[in-house]
Design a protein around this motif. Structure first.
Motif, mmCIF file in Angstrom:
data_model
loop_
_atom_site.group_PDB
_atom_site.id
_atom_site.type_symbol
_atom_site.label_atom_id
_atom_site.label_comp_id
_atom_site.label_asym_id
_atom_site.label_seq_id
_atom_site.Cartn_x
_atom_site.Cartn_y
_atom_site.Cartn_z
ATOM 1 N N LYS A 277 0.832 -1.210 0.000
ATOM 2 C CA LYS A 277 0.000 0.000 0.000
ATOM 3 C C LYS A 277 0.865 1.259 0.000
ATOM 4 C CE LYS A 277 -3.953 -2.141 2.330
ATOM 5 N NZ LYS A 277 -4.819 -2.139 3.534
ATOM 6 N N LEU A 278 1.975 1.207 0.748
ATOM 7 C CA LEU A 278 2.895 2.350 0.756
ATOM 8 C C LEU A 278 3.441 2.615 -0.643
ATOM 9 C CD1 LEU A 278 4.891 1.665 4.046
ATOM 10 C CD2 LEU A 278 3.537 3.693 3.578
ATOM 11 N N MET A 279 3.812 1.555 -1.349
ATOM 12 C CA MET A 279 4.362 1.717 -2.685
ATOM 13 C C MET A 279 3.315 2.268 -3.659
ATOM 14 S SD MET A 279 7.495 1.277 -2.551
ATOM 15 C CE MET A 279 7.663 1.577 -4.310
ATOM 16 N N GLU A 280 2.063 1.907 -3.458
ATOM 17 C CA GLU A 280 1.000 2.459 -4.295
ATOM 18 C C GLU A 280 0.928 3.976 -4.142
ATOM 19 O OE1 GLU A 280 -2.666 0.560 -3.371
ATOM 20 O OE2 GLU A 280 -2.054 -1.412 -4.116
ATOM 21 N N ILE A 281 1.066 4.432 -2.892
ATOM 22 C CA ILE A 281 1.023 5.882 -2.645
ATOM 23 C C ILE A 281 2.189 6.575 -3.345
ATOM 24 C CG2 ILE A 281 1.268 7.660 -0.858
ATOM 25 C CD1 ILE A 281 -0.063 5.690 1.090
ATOM 26 N N TYR A 282 3.389 6.052 -3.131
ATOM 27 C CA TYR A 282 4.573 6.724 -3.663
ATOM 28 C C TYR A 282 4.646 6.598 -5.188
ATOM 29 C CZ TYR A 282 6.102 7.589 1.077
ATOM 30 O OH TYR A 282 6.180 8.047 2.365
ATOM 31 N N ASP A 283 4.218 5.494 -5.738
ATOM 32 C CA ASP A 283 4.180 5.357 -7.199
ATOM 33 C C ASP A 283 3.180 6.344 -7.803
ATOM 34 O OD1 ASP A 283 6.075 3.389 -7.181
ATOM 35 O OD2 ASP A 283 4.639 1.712 -7.258
ATOM 36 N N PHE A 284 2.065 6.548 -7.103
ATOM 37 C CA PHE A 284 1.049 7.483 -7.592
ATOM 38 C C PHE A 284 1.622 8.900 -7.695
ATOM 39 C CE2 PHE A 284 -2.146 10.688 -6.375
ATOM 40 C CZ PHE A 284 -3.008 10.589 -7.469
ATOM 41 N N TYR A 285 2.308 9.355 -6.626
ATOM 42 C CA TYR A 285 2.846 10.722 -6.653
ATOM 43 C C TYR A 285 4.086 10.829 -7.536
ATOM 44 C CZ TYR A 285 -0.445 12.233 -3.112
ATOM 45 O OH TYR A 285 -1.602 12.564 -2.453
ATOM 46 N N ALA A 286 4.864 9.767 -7.638
ATOM 47 C CA ALA A 286 6.013 9.791 -8.546
ATOM 48 C C ALA A 286 5.554 9.888 -9.992
ATOM 49 C CB ALA A 286 6.871 8.544 -8.342
ATOM 50 N N GLY A 287 4.410 9.269 -10.293
ATOM 51 C CA GLY A 287 3.896 9.294 -11.658
ATOM 52 C C GLY A 287 3.338 10.631 -12.081
ATOM 53 N N LYS A 288 3.145 11.549 -11.130
ATOM 54 C CA LYS A 288 2.581 12.856 -11.467
ATOM 55 C C LYS A 288 3.566 13.731 -12.235
ATOM 56 C CE LYS A 288 -1.184 13.668 -8.284
ATOM 57 N NZ LYS A 288 -1.835 14.708 -7.471
ATOM 58 N N SER A 289 4.840 13.525 -11.979
ATOM 59 C CA SER A 289 5.846 14.327 -12.684
ATOM 60 C C SER A 289 7.186 13.615 -12.638
ATOM 61 C CB SER A 289 5.982 15.713 -12.057
ATOM 62 O OG SER A 289 7.060 16.424 -12.650
#
Length: 833
Positions: A277-289
Motif C-alpha cells: 500500500k505504501l508503494m501504491e502511494i509513492y508510485d502514484f505521486y512519482a507518476g505525477k511528474s
C-alpha cells in the motif's frame, strides 16, 4: 515636578528631543549647552545631554551628568527615565527597571516609560510584570489592537490560555465591522488565537475554530497544515487523509506530508503487509511528474531485500543518467544499514564495470553515456571517501580519473581535497582546495571552503587573505573586523582552534570569546522585536522567536567554542598552580627546559604578532579617520591579541561564562559535561562535579573519560575529611559508579578486560593505572604505543594518545618514538610528521 522653562527655552528643549531622536548628536549637544547657559541647573536638559553623550560613546561622563540631573530635580520623570535608559544601554536591566518604576511613580500614565518598561520586562522574561504593565497600557489606550495582543501574549506565556483567548475575543467583539481579508494583522491574530486554543489541549475546539476562519487567513499553508495535524490527532483518519493529500498536491516534495498521510492511512513501515500500500502511494505521486524526487527517494528508507535492490537501481540510474552531483548525498543516509550499503555499492560498481549497465537489477546492458559514466565515478569517489565505507586509496583512484576527464571541475578538486583531509594530510588538502578556488575566483562557497582548509592547516594569515576576497576590507579592523561584524561563527571558531593548535592561547581565547559575544548580541537583538513584532502583527513568529531565544546557547557553535575555551581556562589554572608551587622534583628538569623553550618560542611569536597588529592598527587609523558618523565613536579593540584574557587571576571563574550555558542547554553533550567536571572539581564544588558525572553516565555509561573521572572523584572524596555532612551524605547516596570501599586498581583491571578490544577504553585504563600509581609510567607509555598496532585504531585516536603523553609529562624521546610509530601507520597524516 520638572523645573519650568520660558517659552523660548521650552521650544529649544523640544528641539533638543527631536535632535536626539533624529540622531543629530552634535547639534543636540550645542542645543543642550545653549539651554544650560540660560538655565544652568535644568535637570531635564542635563538628562537629555547625558543621553546624547552616551550615544556618542561617552558612557562614564553620561552617567555622571545624569546623577547631577537627578540631584537637581529628583521629582522629574524625565531624569529617572533617562537614568533607566543609561542602565539599559549597559545591559543592566534590573537597575533600568527600578529607574523606570520610579519614573512611573511620578508620572503613572507616561506611555513612553510604560512601553520601555514592558520591553525590558519581556527581555528578562518577567512575564507577570510584563502583563501588569501591558494591562495599564491597554487601559490607557484601548483602541490600539497591539495593546490587546500584547496582553494576550502575556497571558499565553504565563500559561493562562483561557485568559489569552478571552482577550483576543474581546477585541474582536469591539470591532464594529469585520476587517478586510487583506488585513495581515487580523489574519495573524486569528491564527494566533487558534494556536492558543490548540496549546491549551482543546484540539477539537481548535479544529472547529480553524474551519470557521480558514477562508479569512492569508497564511493558507499553515492553516491547512494545522487542520491536517488536528484531524490526525483527533483520530479522524479519512478527513486527515484528504487534508494531507491536499497538502501534497500543493507541495509534493515535503516529507512531513508523506509521514502524515502514512499515519492517516494507518500504515506502518516495519509491517510487511503495509509495504504494498505504501508503494501504491509513492508510485502514484512519482507518476505525477518526472521531476519529483521525494516519492522516489522515500521508499528506499523502508524497502528491503530484492524490492530495495530494484527500487535503488531504478533511482540511482535515473539520477546518474541526469548527472546529478548530489546523488551520493541523497542516499548516504541509507548506509546506516549494512545490507543496503552493500547493495548500493554492488549496483554502482556494476554500472562502472566495462562502461555498461550490466550491474543493474534488470540486466539492461545498454551503452552508458559519458555523463552517466562520469556521474558513476564521482559517486564511487564519494562512496569510498564516506566514513561508513571508507577506502581512501580507491577514492583517490576514482577522483584522479575524473580530474583527468575534466581538469577544470571545481567539484572534483574539492572532493580530492576532502580525501586528503581524511588521510590527515592537511597541507595537501589546503593546496588542492586552493587549486579548486583558483578555477572559479567568483565562487564564494569554494573560497570559504579554501579558507576553512587553510585554517585546518594552521595557516591563519593565509586564510584571512583568502576570506578578504569577499569581505568589506575598508571596514574598521579590515577583513577580520568585517568577519566579526558579519558574525561569521564558523570562521571565528576555526581560527580559534587553529591558534590553539599553534599554542597561541591568547588569540585562541580571543576568538572563542568573540563567538560568545555574538550570542550575547543575538540575545540583545531580540529587544527590538518586542515592539516591532507587535507593530507588524507577526505574533506567531514572535512567540516562536522568544522560545528559540530561551534555548539560544544550545546551538552547536556555542558548545564547540565553549568547550575549547574552557579547556584553555583549565590550562591557565594548571599553569597558575605550577607557578605557585615551590617544590619541583629533579625528574621534571627536562620538562621545565622544554616548557621554557616553548615559552620562549611563544614569546617570539607574540612579539611578531604584536608588531603586525601595530602596523595594521596604524594603517587602519590612517584609512578610517573619517569613518565616524555624526560624532559616533567606533569602539577600539584594546586587547587585539587576547593578552588581558590570559591575565585573568581566576580562570576557573572566567570559564563559567561558557560552562554554565553549556551545562544548562546542552546537558546531553558528553564533552561539555567532561570539561564541566574538571572545572567544578578544581573549584571544589563536589556536588556540581558529581552532577556532571551522573549526566555523562545517563547518556553514555561506558564512556572512557567517565571512567577516568569517576576514579579520580572517588579518590578525592575518600581523602577529604572536612566535607559537610549534607554534602557527604548526598555523595554517598548518588555516586554509585564506584563504591566507597572499592579496590580502585582491581576495578580498573576489570574495566580494562571488559573493553579489551577498544583502543579508546584501553587508553583510559592506562591513564587510570598511571593516576593510581605513578611508578607505572613506563609501562603505560609502552602499552599506549602498542595500541597503534590495533586494527581498529584510527589516526584521530592516535592523536589522543599524544595528549595522554603530554598529561603524563613524558620525555621528548618517548613522544618522538610514538610519533614515528604512528607516522609509519599513517604516513600521510601531517600531525605525526
Amino acid at each position: 515636578m520638572p523645573q519650568p522653562l520660558s517659552g523660548k527655552d521650552s521650544q529649544l528643549f523640544r528641539q533638543l528631543v527631536k535632535q536626539y531622536e533624529g540622531k543629530t548628536y552634535k547639534k543636540g549637544l550645542k542645543t543642550a549647552d545653549q539651554l544650560l547657559r540660560s538655565v544652568p541647573n535644568h535637570g531635564d536638559t542635563q538628562a537629555m545631554k547625558a543621553l546624547i553623550m552616551n550615544s556618542m560613546g561617552q558612557g562614564e561622563e553620561a552617567f555622571a551628568l545624569a546623577k547631577v540631573a537627578l540631584k537637581n530635580d529628583m521629582k522629574s520623570h524625565v531624569c529617572w527615565h533617562v537614568y533607566g535608559l543609561l542602565y539599559r544601554s549597559q545591559k543592566n536591566y534590573e537597575e533600568a527597571i527600578k529607574a523606570y518604576k520610579f519614573a512611573l511613580r511620578l508620572e503613572p500614565d507616561q506611555m513612553n516609560i510604560l512601553r520601555d518598561l514592558a520591553l525590558l520586562q519581556m527581555q528578562i522574561r518577567d512575564y507577570a510584570g510584563y502583563l501588569d504593565t501591558r494591562k495599564k497600557m491597554l487601559t490607557a489606550r484601548p483602541l490600539i489592537r497591539q495593546n490587546w495582543t500584547a496582553v494576550a501574549i502575556g497571558h499565553h506565556l504565563l500559561g493562562d490560555y483561557k485568559s489569552a483567548e478571552r482577550v483576543l475575543q474581546s477585541f474582536e467583539e469591539t470591532l464594529k465591522q469585520p476587517p478586510p481579508k487583506s488585513d495581515i494583522e487580523n489574519s495573524e491574530a486569528i491564527l494566533y488565537k487558534n494556536v492558543i486554543i490548540a496549546e491549551s489541549g482543546e484540539t477539537e475546539r481548535a479544529l472547529e475554530h480553524l474551519d470557521k476562519v480558514l477562508r479569512n487567513t492569508l497564511d493558507r499553508t499553515t492553516a491547512l497544515e494545522l487542520r491536517a495535524e488536528y484531524l490526525l490527532k483527533l483520530g479522524k483518519k479519512e478527513e486527515a487523509e484528504k487534508a494531507y493529500r491536499t497538502l501534497l498536491d500543493r507541495n509534493t516534495e515535503r516529507r512531513a506530508y508523506y509521514d502524515g498521510l502514512e499515519a492517516a492511512l494507518g500504515l506502518d513501515r516495519s509491517d510487511e503487509g503495509s509495504i504494498e500500500k505504501l508503494m501504491e502511494i509513492y508510485d502514484f505521486y512519482a507518476g505525477k511528474s518526472e521531476r519529483f524526487d521525494a516519492p522516489r527517494r522515500i521508499p528506499l528508507d523502508f524497502l528491503k531485500g530484492d524490492a530495495f535492490r530494484t527500487a535503488a537501481d531504478k533511482y540511482l540510474q535515473r539520477m546518474l543518467q541526469k548527472g546529478v552531483p548530489s546523488t551520493f548525498n541523497n542516499v548516504k543516509a541509507l548506509y546506516a544499514g549494512v545490507d543496503k550499503k552493500a547493495t548500493i555499492e554492488k549496483l554502482v560498481l556494476g554500472y562502472q564495470s566495462q562502461n555498461s549497465m550490466n550491474g543493474s537489477a534488470d540486466g539492461d546492458s545498454a551503452t552508458v553515456s559519458d555523463r552517466f559514466q562520469e556521474a558513476v565515478l564521482y559517486f564511487l569517489a564519494q562512496h569510498y571517501n564516506y566514513h561508513l565505507s571508507r577506502d581512501l586509496s580507491k577514492a583517490m583512484e576514482y577522483i584522479d580519473k575524473l580530474i583527468k576527464m575534466r581538469p577544470k571541475s571545481v567539484d572534483y578538486h574539492q572532493t580530492k581535497a576532502r580525501i586528503w583531509k581524511h588521510y590527515g594530510n592537511t597541507k595537501k588538502a589546503a593546496e588542492v582546495i586552493n587549486q579548486a578556488r583558483e578555477l572559479d575566483l567568483k565562487d564564494r562557497y569554494i573560497n570559504t571552503k579554501c579558507a576553512k582548509y587553510q585554517l585546518r592547516n594552521n595557516e591563519n594569515d593565509l586564510a584571512l587573505t583568502t576570506m578578504s576576497k569577499f569581505t568589506r576590507n575598508e571596514a574598521v579592523g579590515g577583513p577580520l573586523g568585517d568577519l566579526h561584524d558579519m558574525q561569521c561563527l564558523w570562521y571565528l571558531t576555526e581560527d580559534g582552534e587553529a591558534y590553539l593548535r599553534r599554542g597561541n592561547l591568547g588569540l585562541a581565547l580571543k576568538r572563542f570569546s568573540a563567538v560568545a559575544d555574538v550570542f550575547d548580541i543575538w540575545q540583545e537583538d531580540q529587544f527590538d522585536f518586542h515592539s516591532f513584532s507587535l507593530r507588524k502583527g507577526q505574533i506567531r513568529a514572535y512567540v516562536d522567536m522568544l522560545r528559540w531565544e530561551d534555548s539560544l546557547r544550545a546551538h552547536p557553535s556555542f558548545t564547540r567554542a565553549g568547550i575549547s575555551a574552557v579547556k584553555i581556562y583549565l590550562r591557565l589554572a594548571e599553569e597558575q598552580n605550577d607557578k605557585s608551587s615551590q617544590k619541583q622534583s629533579s625528574d621534571n628538569a627536562a620538562n621545565d627546559l622544554e616548557r621554557k623553550k616553548a615559552e620562549k618560542k611563544a614569546k617570539k611569536e607574540l612579539e611578531k604578532l604584536q608588531k603586525a597588529e601595530a602596523e595594521k592598527k596604524a594603517a587602519a587609523a590612517k584609512n578610517n579617520k573619517a569613518k565616524t558618523v555624526d560624532g559616533e565613536v567606533k569602539k577600539e579593540d584594546t586587547d587585539p591579541l587576547g593578552k588581558k584574557l590570559l591575565e585573568t587571576k581566576e580562570p576557573l571563574e572566567a570559564a563559567l561564562r561558557f560552562l554554565k550555558p553549556m551545562l544548562e542547554f546542552s546537558p546531553k553533550n558528553v564533552e561539555a559535561q567532561n570539561v564541566g567536571f574538571e572545572v567544578h572539581l578544581r573549584r571544589k564544588k563536589y556536588l556540581l562535579a558529581l552532577a556532571c558525572l551522573n549526566a555523562v553516565k545517563a547518556v553514555d555509561p561506558e564512556n572512557p573519560v567517565l571512567h577516568e573521572q569517576a576514579v579520580r572523584f572517588r579518590q578525592v572524596v575518600n581523602e577529604l575529611k572536612d566535607l559537610a555532612p549534607q554534602v557527604s551524605e548526598t555523595i554517598k547516596s548518588t555516586f554509585t559508579i564506584i563504591l566507597e570501599d572499592a579496590d580502585l586498581k582491581a576495578y580498573n583491571s576489570e574495566w580494562q578486560q571488559k573493553h579489551a578490544d577498544s583502543p579508546a577504553h584501553l587508553r583510559s585504563a592506562y591513564s587510570v593505572r598511571y593516576i593510581l600509581d605513578n611508578s607505572t609510567k613506563a609501562e603505560c607509555e609502552s602499552d599506549l604505543k602498542s595500541l597503534l598496532d590495533s586494527p581498529s585504531m584510527t589516526a584521530e585516536q592516535a592523536m589522543k594518545g599524544l595528549e595522554y603523553l603530554n598529561q603524563w609529562k613524558s620525555d621528548e624521546s618517548t613522544k618522538k618514538a610514538y610519533k614515528e610509530a604512528a607516522a609509519q601507520k599513517w604516513p600521510e597524516a601531517t600531525i605525526f610528521a
